[in-house]
Write a protein that holds these residues in place. Sequence first.
Motif, PDB file in Angstrom:
ATOM      1  N   LYS A   1      47.395   7.847   6.057  1.00 54.70           N
ATOM      2  CA  LYS A   1      47.986   9.012   6.735  1.00 54.70           C
ATOM      3  C   LYS A   1      46.989   9.695   7.671  1.00 54.70           C
ATOM      4  O   LYS A   1      47.020  10.907   7.857  1.00 54.70           O
ATOM      5  CB  LYS A   1      48.554  10.002   5.721  1.00 54.70           C
ATOM      6  N   LYS A   2      46.096   8.900   8.247  1.00 54.06           N
ATOM      7  CA  LYS A   2      45.133   9.376   9.243  1.00 54.06           C
ATOM      8  C   LYS A   2      45.153   8.429  10.435  1.00 54.06           C
ATOM      9  O   LYS A   2      45.412   7.237  10.298  1.00 54.06           O
ATOM     10  CB  LYS A   2      43.710   9.442   8.664  1.00 54.06           C
ATOM     11  N   SER A   3      44.848   8.970  11.619  1.00 50.99           N
ATOM     12  CA  SER A   3      44.784   8.126  12.820  1.00 50.99           C
ATOM     13  C   SER A   3      43.430   7.454  12.966  1.00 50.99           C
ATOM     14  O   SER A   3      43.284   6.517  13.725  1.00 50.99           O
ATOM     15  CB  SER A   3      45.054   8.979  14.072  1.00 50.99           C
ATOM     16  N   TRP A   4      42.413   7.958  12.261  1.00 50.12           N
ATOM     17  CA  TRP A   4      41.034   7.483  12.358  1.00 50.12           C
ATOM     18  C   TRP A   4      40.497   7.646  13.783  1.00 50.12           C
ATOM     19  O   TRP A   4      39.716   6.858  14.273  1.00 50.12           O
ATOM     20  CB  TRP A   4      40.900   6.035  11.876  1.00 50.12           C
ATOM     21  N   MET A   5      40.955   8.703  14.407  1.00 50.44           N
ATOM     22  CA  MET A   5      40.512   9.056  15.763  1.00 50.44           C
ATOM     23  C   MET A   5      40.063  10.512  15.765  1.00 50.44           C
ATOM     24  O   MET A   5      40.782  11.382  15.288  1.00 50.44           O
ATOM     25  CB  MET A   5      41.661   8.870  16.756  1.00 50.44           C
ATOM     26  N   VAL A   6      38.849  10.770  16.270  1.00 44.24           N
ATOM     27  CA  VAL A   6      38.377  12.143  16.405  1.00 44.24           C
ATOM     28  C   VAL A   6      38.131  12.434  17.878  1.00 44.24           C
ATOM     29  O   VAL A   6      37.762  11.550  18.655  1.00 44.24           O
ATOM     30  CB  VAL A   6      37.103  12.412  15.578  1.00 44.24           C
ATOM     31  N   GLY A   7      38.324  13.695  18.242  1.00 40.49           N
ATOM     32  CA  GLY A   7      38.179  14.094  19.631  1.00 40.49           C
ATOM     33  C   GLY A   7      36.848  14.757  19.906  1.00 40.49           C
ATOM     34  O   GLY A   7      36.264  15.411  19.031  1.00 40.49           O
ATOM     35  N   VAL A   8      36.357  14.571  21.123  1.00 42.38           N
ATOM     36  CA  VAL A   8      35.173  15.268  21.618  1.00 42.38           C
ATOM     37  C   VAL A   8      35.628  16.153  22.771  1.00 42.38           C
ATOM     38  O   VAL A   8      36.164  15.655  23.762  1.00 42.38           O
ATOM     39  CB  VAL A   8      34.089  14.292  22.109  1.00 42.38           C
TER      40      VAL A   8
END
Length: 335
Positions: A57-64
């Motif tokens: 239930k996570k996209s495994w994407m983080v934003g900068v």
Amino acid sequence: MPTIYDVALKSGYSATTVSKAFNDYSDISPKTKKEILKVAKEMGYLPNSHARTILTKKSWMVGVLYVESFGIGIKHPFFNAVIEGFKENIESKGYDLMFISKDIGKGKFSYLEHCQFRSIDGVIIVHSDYHNEDVQELLRSDIPCVLIDMESEHGSTVCSDNYRGGFEAVDYLYSLGHRSIAHISGGDDTFSGPKRREGFKQALKQYGLPSKAEWIVDGGYFTYDSGYQAMQTLLNLGERPTAVFVAGDYMAFGAIQAIKDRGLRVPQDISVIGFDDIELARYTTPKLTTIRQNTNRIGGKAADILIEAIDCKETISMNMIPTELIVRESCQRIT
């Protein structure tokens, strides 16, 4: 291409256990994880990101997110190095990075809408314009955020101990015999400038040194040109300081050039100490003595905190990383 079930069959573990090994769950032993990953590598298995997203239930994407209104942008070597430290840590945990903007194709979105559109798990906000309403909207959302060189009640902060670094700069100059010490500061609208200036003032007070208002010059947003102009102001004073603590390395380079343009020498006539320890500091003439910010630790700590927040362990905290004095050639002992 082999599937997770093929890996399970060959390794002798259940598909659930294999999935936990791939996603670094803590309820399986290191030995089991090592065996499963060894089998997966031998089989040439590549995890399916869509399946992992459904399972965790996570996209495994983080934003900068990098927003500032001064025109330097992410080219500044300090922030570039912080992001590199963040990237190294966050990728080792299985996350990908995405830079957040307000443009997706031909559409215009807020930062929050971009994060929602891409199902971003969390965001690192680097030296942002605090008053930017789109940034504030993101901070008020339920997307976990960690901030570098910025404070908010909605997210944890990671920064250098700017106050201590400012104190340490004066402490070193005092140890060299300097008693007339000036300061080129970062602007009041920056996060670190006022804190470094307060450290400077406290050191003067502790050592009983004169604190003259005209010896503290606002250098604005840490640029070469602002350092040059601020140093010109100091050189135009009737009484010249023997040393200057400059709140950023780029400003220190400008200050040194201003000193040279007056026919003076660094450090023989005026000692200069900077703050940051960007890579260029060791290659200038003279090589710059400075207060180092540990960019790798700042970025790595931000990654750790963001992952904890994504995993629903969020607590708002202020995290200050110690600075370090780096002695090179731009300061000289006086008698």
